[in-house]
Design a protein around this motif. Structure first.
Motif, mmCIF file in Angstrom:
data_model
loop_
_atom_site.group_PDB
_atom_site.id
_atom_site.type_symbol
_atom_site.label_atom_id
_atom_site.label_comp_id
_atom_site.label_asym_id
_atom_site.label_seq_id
_atom_site.Cartn_x
_atom_site.Cartn_y
_atom_site.Cartn_z
ATOM 1 N N MET B 80 5.818 -3.405 -0.513
ATOM 2 C CA MET B 80 4.978 -4.578 -0.307
ATOM 3 C C MET B 80 3.837 -4.164 0.613
ATOM 4 O O MET B 80 4.042 -3.923 1.800
ATOM 5 C CB MET B 80 5.788 -5.695 0.340
ATOM 6 N N PRO B 81 2.630 -4.040 0.041
ATOM 7 C CA PRO B 81 1.508 -3.595 0.868
ATOM 8 C C PRO B 81 1.072 -4.672 1.853
ATOM 9 O O PRO B 81 1.449 -5.846 1.723
ATOM 10 C CB PRO B 81 0.409 -3.297 -0.147
ATOM 11 N N GLU B 83 -2.030 -5.783 2.415
ATOM 12 C CA GLU B 83 -2.907 -6.760 1.747
ATOM 13 C C GLU B 83 -2.079 -7.451 0.665
ATOM 14 O O GLU B 83 -1.001 -6.979 0.315
ATOM 15 C CB GLU B 83 -4.160 -6.085 1.174
ATOM 16 N N VAL B 84 -2.588 -8.557 0.144
ATOM 17 C CA VAL B 84 -1.757 -9.365 -0.732
ATOM 18 C C VAL B 84 -1.430 -8.668 -2.061
ATOM 19 O O VAL B 84 -0.333 -8.758 -2.565
ATOM 20 C CB VAL B 84 -2.400 -10.750 -0.938
ATOM 21 N N ALA B 85 -2.430 -7.924 -2.617
ATOM 22 C CA ALA B 85 -2.182 -7.111 -3.812
ATOM 23 C C ALA B 85 -1.598 -7.879 -4.989
ATOM 24 O O ALA B 85 -0.524 -7.570 -5.499
ATOM 25 C CB ALA B 85 -1.294 -5.910 -3.467
ATOM 26 N N LEU B 86 -2.321 -8.929 -5.384
ATOM 27 C CA LEU B 86 -1.928 -9.685 -6.573
ATOM 28 C C LEU B 86 -3.184 -9.902 -7.414
ATOM 29 O O LEU B 86 -4.302 -9.752 -6.920
ATOM 30 C CB LEU B 86 -1.353 -11.048 -6.181
ATOM 31 N N TYR B 87 -2.993 -10.252 -8.683
ATOM 32 C CA TYR B 87 -4.142 -10.547 -9.538
ATOM 33 C C TYR B 87 -4.511 -12.022 -9.389
ATOM 34 O O TYR B 87 -3.709 -12.894 -9.722
ATOM 35 C CB TYR B 87 -3.815 -10.250 -10.996
ATOM 36 N N PRO B 88 -5.714 -12.323 -8.875
ATOM 37 C CA PRO B 88 -6.063 -13.721 -8.632
ATOM 38 C C PRO B 88 -6.130 -14.565 -9.910
ATOM 39 O O PRO B 88 -5.892 -15.762 -9.868
ATOM 40 C CB PRO B 88 -7.445 -13.642 -7.962
ATOM 41 N N SER B 143 3.899 -12.106 -3.029
ATOM 42 C CA SER B 143 3.793 -10.657 -2.914
ATOM 43 C C SER B 143 5.162 -10.039 -2.612
ATOM 44 O O SER B 143 5.539 -9.018 -3.188
ATOM 45 C CB SER B 143 2.787 -10.305 -1.810
ATOM 46 N N LEU B 144 5.918 -10.685 -1.729
ATOM 47 C CA LEU B 144 7.257 -10.201 -1.411
ATOM 48 C C LEU B 144 8.164 -10.308 -2.642
ATOM 49 O O LEU B 144 8.893 -9.365 -2.979
ATOM 50 C CB LEU B 144 7.854 -10.992 -0.242
ATOM 51 N N VAL B 146 7.377 -10.180 -5.718
ATOM 52 C CA VAL B 146 7.017 -9.149 -6.689
ATOM 53 C C VAL B 146 7.642 -7.798 -6.304
ATOM 54 O O VAL B 146 8.124 -7.060 -7.164
ATOM 55 C CB VAL B 146 5.474 -9.047 -6.804
#
Lengths: 413, 240
Positions: B80-81, B83-88, B143-144, B146
């Motif tokens: 889990m990086p 930054e949020v690291a998701l596709y908006p 994010s977590l 995922v």
């Protein structure tokens, strides 16, 4: 993984695009806007050119013989020429004073002055009499005394600052001149010395010439923009890192993108061809499947180029600045609007390394000449080489970003 | 006890800067190991090296028994990086199913997992919501979720509770504890001392060096302080 992972990436891209209404709109509208823009701008030639006509023709004395009697009359033939000037090309304004008219051209109020000198008729009839043709020329039984005169030429004063307008004015005046002579003396025909026989593309217009290039240009734009921005965004977002620590192979990520952009390129090409056919009735005599295959091949190469450029950019702002760097040379040097043959020797080597050059030329051959696979093989081969190299470099760079380059090598140690 | 993460003299240089400086770590299976240290002390760099995103300048590291970098550990770790690291432009549900597919989850398994994860992060009602419309804390929760989708054996969590409200933070910690009971190992970074004190062991890191390791109680004892915060300040100042 393999195919499943590739399709997952492609589906993910499509889902994102479908939620991003503006990007979706750009993908759908760009081909239409481009073909309309280029179609209406370049399909026509210069029209309604404001031109001043100064007719100082004083005419010439001609003796007519009708039913045994004779009478002498002044004849002016300049009007015959003026009638033949194309009304679509010229917006004619009649003036008496040459100097006033010239000043209008100098002031940019008119593009040209067509000047008929005082001895114009005399000069023309002198020429006709040399050929023994004055009666035929005036369509009556006449006798005419040739008196040598000077300065009987039509003079064309042209503002040459717009080469297209100037060329059109000169060509149309010349055309009206020959047409008048030919009408008046049927046994003199200038054009009869030349027989035209089209090997390909009779009735091909300029739009037919550049439509294949426009398809290539639209595919280039969308693919470069979307690839660069998507990859830089995946990187800055951190989603690329997430993918890098997952079981998906970097090559599968790139191939997923390849599937996405191939589908988009196909969609846009079909859309562009449909719009161009409906609106401008463009020529398409070859195989549509071959044409689409060329486009997809090209899109794959451009995707590789986009990935390459995305690795050079730190953020989306920098990335977007690469777009004109790809697009402008493609417009100028790929032979979309001007044939490569008309370009100066020094830039031709640049043309030969621009992939669009080969797409435009092969697509044009398929669409206008109806060429098949065998005939476009050289260009097809070059497009394949471009696609393999660029996509290969793209995949390599993604492996590098994922820190997975040379991993196998290290393991052997 | 089995060691899940081992590093030997791990060094990572960025130019002249030594972000990680001869780091020697041993993390046991089933423990929650907390990295604490000031900003720029090398916590994130270490996590990135261990998960395979960065190549160390020198030193060795072993994760789950494999000398890294080694792609074969990817299906077994979760990351889990910061930054949020998701596709908006995806919905919550599409986000989970995309990462599920990437990890090769079958359709039924994925549906089950989606239910579990959304229940855990309390986001069932947000299933159809676009990620771009979620609040910062919600994105963090997703994010977590995922990172947990494929039930990894080892979790790297870079500041997992930033922007998460206290109530949910408590439930996160309960969940981490549940995971460790199933044998999962958690390596996380944090700035919150109350969280650090909930870890099994804490590694204090400063300028890329591990300055102290131990259970929260051990660290307090060694420094003769009442709170972990004082212990932390003790170590940080001593080196400085």
């Amino acid at each position: 993984m393999g195919a499943r992972a590739i399709l997952a990436v492609a589906r993910n891209n499509f889902r994102q695009i479908s939620h991003d209404k503006r990007t979706l709109g750009m993908i759908v509208m760009m081909p239409i806007i481009f073909i309309l823009l280029f179609g209406f701008t370049f399909a026509g030639e210069p029209e309604n050119i404001r031109t001043i006509l100064v007719n100082a023709d004083q005419g010439a004395e001609v003796t007519f013989h009708i039913d045994g009697s004779s009478y002498t009359q002044t004849v002016t033939v300049s009007d015959l020429f003026i009638e033949n000037l194309d009304p679509k090309t010229f917006n004619l304004v009649y003036k008496d004073d040459l100097n006033v008219s010239l000043n209008e051209v100098k002031d940019g109020k008119a593009w040209a002055v067509i000047y008929f000198p005082p001895h114009f008729t005399q000069g023309i009839l002198n020429w006709a009499s040399v050929l023994g043709n004055v009666s035929e020329f005036l369509d009556a039984d006449v006798s005419f005394n040739a008196v040598p005169v000077e300065d009987s030429n039509i003079t064309l004063y042209v503002d040459g600052s717009n080469t297209q307008v100037a060329a059109k004015v000169i060509a149309e005046v010349g055309f009206a001149f020959t047409q008048t002579i030919e009408e008046r003396s049927p046994n003199i025909s200038f054009t009869s010395f030349i027989t035209k026989d089209f090997v390909y593309g009779e009735n091909v217009r300029f739009i037919d010439f550049f439509a294949p290039g426009i398809i290539g240009l639209v595919v280039t734009m969308i693919t470069v923009i979307l690839t660069i921005v998507s990859f830089v965004r995946e990187r800055t977002n951190g989603t690329l890192d997430r993918l890098f620590v997952s079981p998906i192979k970097p090559s599968d990520i790139v191939l997923g993108y390849t599937v996405t952009f191939s589908v988009i390129a196909l969609f846009q090409s079909v859309e562009l061809l449909l719009v161009a056919s409906l609106l401008f009735n463009i020529t398409f005599v070859g195989s549509i499947l071959l044409a689409l295959a060329l486009i997809v091949l090209y899109a794959i190469g451009i995707l590789g180029l986009g990935i390459l450029l995305s690795t050079l950019a730190k953020n989306e702002f920098q990335a977007i600045q690469f777009v004109p760097l790809v697009i402008v040379p493609s417009i100028m040097l790929a032979g979309i609007l001007w044939p490569i043959e008309s370009m100066p020797e020094v830039v031709r080597p640049i043309s030969s390394v621009i992939p669009l050059t080969y797409l435009a030329s092969s697509l044009r051959s398929v669409m206008i000449r109806g060429w098949g696979l065998g005939e476009i093989l050289p260009e097809l081969t070059i497009l394949i080489v471009f696609a393999v190299i660029l996509l290969g470099v793209g995949i390599l760079l993604v492996y590098k970003k994922a820190n997975r380059l040379g991993l196998r090598k290290r393991k052997k140690e | 006890m089995k060691q899940v993460v081992v590093t030997k003299d791990l060094v990572k240089k960025f130019g002249e800067l030594r972000a990680v400086d001869r780091l020697n770590l041993q993390i046991q299976k089933g423990e929650i190991y907390g990295f604490i240290g000031p900003n720029g002390s090398g916590k994130t760099t270490t996590i990135k090296i261990l998960s395979g995103l960065l190549r160390p300048t020198s030193g060795e590291s072993y994760v789950l028994g494999c000398r890294i970098p080694d792609p074969s550990i990817f299906p077994r770790i979760g990351y889990m990086p910061q930054e949020v690291a998701l596709y908006p432009d995806l919905t919550v549900s599409q986000t989970i199913s995309f990462f599920g597919e990437i990890y090769g989850l079958g359709k039924k398994e994925m549906e089950k997992r989606e239910e579990e994860l959304l229940a855990f992060v309390d986001m069932k009602a947000k299933r159809k919501e676009m990620v771009s419309n979620l609040s910062g804390g919600m994105r963090h929760r997703l994010s977590l979720a995922v990172s947990l989708i494929h039930k990894p054996e080892l979790l790297f969590l870079d500041e997992p509770t930033v922007g998460v409200d206290p109530e949910l933070r408590t439930s996160f910690w309960e969940y981490f504890r549940d995971l460790t009971e199933d044998g999962v190992t958690v390596l996380l970074t944090t700035h919150y001392m109350d969280e650090a004190s909930r870890c099994d062991r804490v590694g204090m890191i400063r300028e890329g060096k591990l300055v102290a390791v131990g259970t929260p109680d051990q660290l307090k004892e060694k420094t003769n302080t009442q709170s972990l915060e004082d212990a932390f300040l003790h170590y940080v100042r001593r080196i400085g």
